[in-house]
Motif scaffolding. Sequence first.
Motif, mmCIF file in Angstrom:
data_model
loop_
_atom_site.group_PDB
_atom_site.id
_atom_site.type_symbol
_atom_site.label_atom_id
_atom_site.label_comp_id
_atom_site.label_asym_id
_atom_site.label_seq_id
_atom_site.Cartn_x
_atom_site.Cartn_y
_atom_site.Cartn_z
ATOM 1 N N GLN A 1 0.855 -1.186 0.095
ATOM 2 C CA GLN A 1 0.025 0.105 0.041
ATOM 3 C C GLN A 1 0.815 1.162 0.069
ATOM 4 O O GLN A 1 0.700 2.254 -0.900
ATOM 5 C CB GLN A 1 -0.978 0.129 1.213
ATOM 6 N N ASN A 2 1.908 1.089 0.822
ATOM 7 C CA ASN A 2 2.897 2.292 0.804
ATOM 8 C C ASN A 2 3.385 2.769 -0.545
ATOM 9 O O ASN A 2 3.554 3.771 -0.905
ATOM 10 C CB ASN A 2 3.798 2.235 1.919
ATOM 11 N N GLN A 3 3.914 1.459 -1.122
ATOM 12 C CA GLN A 3 4.579 1.655 -2.397
ATOM 13 C C GLN A 3 3.564 2.264 -3.458
ATOM 14 O O GLN A 3 3.930 3.077 -4.147
ATOM 15 C CB GLN A 3 5.062 0.247 -3.199
ATOM 16 N N THR A 4 2.335 1.953 -3.528
ATOM 17 C CA THR A 4 1.353 2.450 -4.282
ATOM 18 C C THR A 4 1.274 3.974 -3.845
ATOM 19 O O THR A 4 1.209 4.676 -4.975
ATOM 20 C CB THR A 4 -0.056 1.870 -4.409
ATOM 21 N N LEU A 5 1.214 4.169 -2.820
ATOM 22 C CA LEU A 5 1.263 5.656 -2.273
ATOM 23 C C LEU A 5 2.393 6.495 -2.930
ATOM 24 O O LEU A 5 2.393 7.504 -3.490
ATOM 25 C CB LEU A 5 0.733 5.809 -0.867
ATOM 26 N N LEU A 6 3.443 5.931 -2.629
ATOM 27 C CA LEU A 6 4.643 6.365 -2.947
ATOM 28 C C LEU A 6 4.802 6.861 -4.348
ATOM 29 O O LEU A 6 5.263 7.881 -4.859
ATOM 30 C CB LEU A 6 5.883 5.689 -2.519
ATOM 31 N N GLN A 7 4.373 5.663 -5.052
ATOM 32 C CA GLN A 7 4.502 5.999 -6.651
ATOM 33 C C GLN A 7 3.669 7.205 -7.149
ATOM 34 O O GLN A 7 3.946 7.859 -7.985
ATOM 35 C CB GLN A 7 4.012 4.432 -7.285
ATOM 36 N N ALA A 8 2.496 7.289 -6.404
ATOM 37 C CA ALA A 8 1.501 8.312 -6.983
ATOM 38 C C ALA A 8 1.895 9.832 -6.460
ATOM 39 O O ALA A 8 1.880 10.637 -7.154
ATOM 40 C CB ALA A 8 0.100 8.226 -6.232
ATOM 41 N N LEU A 9 2.635 9.798 -5.288
ATOM 42 C CA LEU A 9 3.145 10.951 -4.760
ATOM 43 C C LEU A 9 4.383 11.375 -5.884
ATOM 44 O O LEU A 9 4.501 12.698 -5.967
ATOM 45 C CB LEU A 9 3.703 10.758 -3.485
ATOM 46 N N ASN A 10 5.358 10.263 -6.034
ATOM 47 C CA ASN A 10 6.312 10.815 -6.990
ATOM 48 C C ASN A 10 5.895 10.790 -8.271
ATOM 49 O O ASN A 10 6.630 12.000 -8.930
ATOM 50 C CB ASN A 10 7.579 9.548 -6.890
ATOM 51 N N ALA A 11 4.996 10.389 -8.769
ATOM 52 C CA ALA A 11 4.273 10.650 -10.191
ATOM 53 C C ALA A 11 3.769 12.201 -10.336
ATOM 54 O O ALA A 11 3.878 13.145 -11.235
ATOM 55 C CB ALA A 11 3.255 9.823 -10.581
#
Length: 109
Positions: free
Chosen positions: A4-14
């Motif tokens: 879940q954090n990976q998905t969140l981090l990907q969205a934040l970085n994108a």
Amino acid sequence: MHQQNQTLLQALNACVAACEHCASACLQEADVQMMVRCISLDRDCSDICALTARLVARGSAHAAHLLRECAEVCRLCAAECGQHQHEHCQQCAEACRRCEEACRAGLAA
């Protein structure tokens, strides 16, 4: 939790990347004055997303507070960028909407 954090981090970085690109592209538009609010929100959104990503990645107790603020800034940035027909603005608006959703999902978890 890690996924879940990976998905969140990907969205934040994108979102950071899309906002930085949008702000730079807006500065190249013929009527830069018309793009001032867009550029300002792009910069604010990029900064809050980058900081939020760092706090989420380290598991900070302050991440939840920033997730709420990040979701709000992403919402505002998406609304502003969505008003402009430039491709970079439309792409930024979409990245901001996805990031807002990811931040809200992170809060709900």
